[in-house]
Design a protein around this motif. Structure first.
Motif, mmCIF file in Angstrom:
data_model
loop_
_atom_site.group_PDB
_atom_site.id
_atom_site.type_symbol
_atom_site.label_atom_id
_atom_site.label_comp_id
_atom_site.label_asym_id
_atom_site.label_seq_id
_atom_site.Cartn_x
_atom_site.Cartn_y
_atom_site.Cartn_z
ATOM 1 N N PRO B 56 0.821 -1.204 0.000
ATOM 2 C CA PRO B 56 0.000 0.000 0.000
ATOM 3 C C PRO B 56 0.868 1.274 0.000
ATOM 4 O O PRO B 56 0.515 2.263 -0.625
ATOM 5 C CB PRO B 56 -0.791 -0.107 1.298
ATOM 6 N N GLU B 57 2.022 1.198 0.676
ATOM 7 C CA GLU B 57 2.902 2.372 0.754
ATOM 8 C C GLU B 57 3.417 2.738 -0.637
ATOM 9 O O GLU B 57 3.441 3.901 -1.027
ATOM 10 C CB GLU B 57 4.102 2.090 1.673
ATOM 11 N N ARG B 60 0.598 4.054 -2.828
ATOM 12 C CA ARG B 60 0.252 5.411 -2.423
ATOM 13 C C ARG B 60 1.257 6.414 -2.996
ATOM 14 O O ARG B 60 0.883 7.477 -3.482
ATOM 15 C CB ARG B 60 0.235 5.483 -0.899
ATOM 16 N N PRO B 83 -1.996 -5.688 -2.215
ATOM 17 C CA PRO B 83 -2.700 -6.504 -1.232
ATOM 18 C C PRO B 83 -3.744 -5.682 -0.501
ATOM 19 O O PRO B 83 -3.481 -4.547 -0.116
ATOM 20 C CB PRO B 83 -1.607 -6.971 -0.268
ATOM 21 N N CYS B 85 -7.349 -6.004 2.178
ATOM 22 C CA CYS B 85 -8.297 -6.821 2.923
ATOM 23 C C CYS B 85 -9.308 -5.856 3.484
ATOM 24 O O CYS B 85 -8.943 -4.761 3.914
ATOM 25 C CB CYS B 85 -7.558 -7.576 4.017
ATOM 26 N N CYS B 87 -10.758 -5.680 6.070
ATOM 27 C CA CYS B 87 -10.615 -5.305 7.481
ATOM 28 C C CYS B 87 -9.679 -4.124 7.660
ATOM 29 O O CYS B 87 -9.742 -3.421 8.654
ATOM 30 C CB CYS B 87 -10.168 -6.498 8.323
ATOM 31 N N SER B 88 -8.772 -3.863 6.679
ATOM 32 C CA SER B 88 -7.970 -2.647 6.827
ATOM 33 C C SER B 88 -8.363 -1.585 5.806
ATOM 34 O O SER B 88 -7.567 -0.725 5.449
ATOM 35 C CB SER B 88 -6.467 -2.943 6.816
ATOM 36 N N VAL B 90 -10.302 0.927 6.279
ATOM 37 C CA VAL B 90 -10.322 2.262 6.881
ATOM 38 C C VAL B 90 -8.928 2.900 6.968
ATOM 39 O O VAL B 90 -8.731 4.001 6.453
ATOM 40 C CB VAL B 90 -11.039 2.248 8.249
ATOM 41 N N PRO B 91 -7.939 2.234 7.596
ATOM 42 C CA PRO B 91 -6.609 2.850 7.610
ATOM 43 C C PRO B 91 -6.052 3.073 6.210
ATOM 44 O O PRO B 91 -5.357 4.066 5.969
ATOM 45 C CB PRO B 91 -5.742 1.855 8.388
ATOM 46 N N LEU B 92 -6.385 2.197 5.284
ATOM 47 C CA LEU B 92 -5.902 2.364 3.917
ATOM 48 C C LEU B 92 -6.524 3.590 3.259
ATOM 49 O O LEU B 92 -5.828 4.443 2.717
ATOM 50 C CB LEU B 92 -6.214 1.105 3.106
ATOM 51 N N LEU B 94 -7.959 6.228 4.709
ATOM 52 C CA LEU B 94 -7.501 7.476 5.331
ATOM 53 C C LEU B 94 -6.012 7.714 5.075
ATOM 54 O O LEU B 94 -5.580 8.847 4.905
ATOM 55 C CB LEU B 94 -7.785 7.443 6.832
ATOM 56 N N PHE B 96 -4.364 6.953 2.402
ATOM 57 C CA PHE B 96 -4.240 7.502 1.049
ATOM 58 C C PHE B 96 -4.575 8.996 1.049
ATOM 59 O O PHE B 96 -3.818 9.820 0.553
ATOM 60 C CB PHE B 96 -5.207 6.785 0.084
ATOM 61 N N VAL B 172 6.218 3.400 7.802
ATOM 62 C CA VAL B 172 6.557 1.990 7.821
ATOM 63 C C VAL B 172 7.788 1.764 6.949
ATOM 64 O O VAL B 172 7.817 2.154 5.785
ATOM 65 C CB VAL B 172 5.377 1.157 7.309
ATOM 66 N N LYS B 286 -16.859 4.343 9.308
ATOM 67 C CA LYS B 286 -15.943 5.003 10.240
ATOM 68 C C LYS B 286 -15.105 6.067 9.549
ATOM 69 O O LYS B 286 -14.611 6.982 10.178
ATOM 70 C CB LYS B 286 -14.979 3.973 10.845
#
Lengths: 70, 316
Positions: B56-57, B60, B83, B85, B87-88, B90-92, B94, B96, B172, B286
């Motif tokens: 994702p990094e 982005r 990759p 999922c 379940c992530s 939201v963090p992905l 936001l 971005f 990260v 969220k």
């Protein structure tokens, strides 16, 4: 934010700390604001001493040990 | 290659009567299951190996400050290989936005990522053939690109939920993987994914085999054939709350197309199941206001319905 992978990572971290016999405070961060502050985009992620060491993967107990020994 | 072995097993070893409905259904079931598991193992391994090169990094960074269109096209393509999922989500999402990726490109990514995934592709290829698999990829990309551009033009940045966070304190650090790391990762990923979906594959193919054998041909032709105009929107709506994974739904849909469901209608249904999922909306609530969520679902939904009509017109 209680996905099974995240719970598993927290458990593995606890087990790693126990086996290494070190004193460590483990906290499971579920606050989205905090997660973004850390720059994590893929949960679960592991931070040691405030720095993210890996994200997006459930590390095994032995893999976590390596990060803790460093 | 597999077909003669299965035929031999069913008709010679098990001494099933050729032509009988049950033995035909069993033959169909065994052949499809084995074919699909082989394909799944190979394709998931290849895709997860390719994914070790994308994070994702990195995605982005590529998408940051890209122009409209270029950004949307890149985002849609990167959605396939990055990759992801739910379940992530939201963090992905936001992460971005926070880093300066445009809302439109972020949405293009958010649409293509769950819709075009390796499991859906294997199931489509194995059960419908490569042409339908390609149509699915092509229209999925088109929907992702157009939806992203539309949402970007609506200027709805104020509908993204604000979170109380400081500027990113650290980032990260990804360590480079060796060939061996990538191999071990992909093998682990493939096994874990197969472990989580095998039951759906068996159930889906089993139900498909039952329909194949026992439901009369053209049974659904009146209800969901090409001439029935509201079959497409209805199929899309039914697909939203159905959060089943592609593994279970595609074999079922494949059997329905044999019984008279039009191809475009079937495509709409499968796309709605993968791209519009209720649990993912609940998670995404969220990160965005309800209004934005409704805009997102409507724009993508309209794209899916349009695709359904289009292929009902051109595919026979």
């Amino acid at each position: 934010m209680g996905c099974p992978k995240c719970k598993q990572l927290a458990l593995n971290a606890e087990a790693a700390v126990k086996e290494l016999n070190i004193v460590a405070e483990i906290s499971k961060v579920t606050d989205i604001g905090k997660i973004i502050e850390y720059g994590v985009m893929m949960t679960p992620a592991l931070a040691v001493d405030g720095a993210i060491v890996l994200s997006g993967k459930v590390l095994s107990k032995d893999e976590i040990k390596k990060f803790l020994v460093k | 290659m597999i077909k003669p072995i299965i035929d031999w097993l069913v008709y010679d070893i098990l001494k099933m009567r050729q032509g009988a409905i049950f033995s035909e259904a069993l033959d169909f079931f065994l052949y499809d299951t084995i074919k699909i598991f082989l394909l799944l193992a190979v394709i998931i391994f290849i895709v997860s190996f390719i994914r070790t090169f994308f994070s994702p990094e990195r995605t982005r960074a590529i998408l940051n400050n890209k122009h409209e269109f270029t950004g949307n096209v890149l985002a849609a393509f990167l959605g396939i290989v990055t990759p992801f999922c739910s379940c992530s989500a939201v963090p992905l999402f936001l992460g971005f936005i926070e880093a300066g990726v445009s809302l439109g490109a972020t949405f293009s990514f958010l649409v293509s990522s769950p819709m075009i995934n390796e499991v859906a592709l294997v199931m489509l290829w194995g059960l419908f053939g490569w042409k339908v698999a390609l149509i699915y990829i092509g229209s999925g990309l088109a929907i992702a690109i157009v939806s992203g551009i539309v949402i970007g033009r609506l200027k709805v940045e104020d509908l993204v939920e604000r979170f109380d966070y400081k500027k990113q304190v650290c980032c990260v650090q990804l360590t480079d993987m060796t060939f061996n790391d990538r191999f071990v990762f992909s093998r682990g990923y493939t096994l874990a994914l197969l472990k989580s979906i095998w039951i759906f594959v068996i159930l889906g193919v089993g139900l498909g085999a039952w329909i194949h054998g026992y439901v009369p041909a053209d049974f659904l032709a009146r209800a969901a054939g090409r001439q029935n105009w509201f079959a497409v929107p209805l199929a899309t709506l039914i697909g939203i709350p159905l959060y089943s994974n592609a593994a279970g739904v595609i074999p079922f849909v494949s059997a329905l197309t044999e019984k008279g469901v039009a191809m475009g209608t079937a495509l709409s249904f499968m796309m709605a199941v993968t791209a519009l999922s209720l649990p993912e909306f609940i998670i995404l609530r969220k990160a965005m206001k309800l209004k934005l969520l409704i805009i997102f679902a409507s724009v993508v939904g309209i794209g899916i319905i349009f695709t359904g009509y289009l292929f009902n017109l051109i595919l026979r």
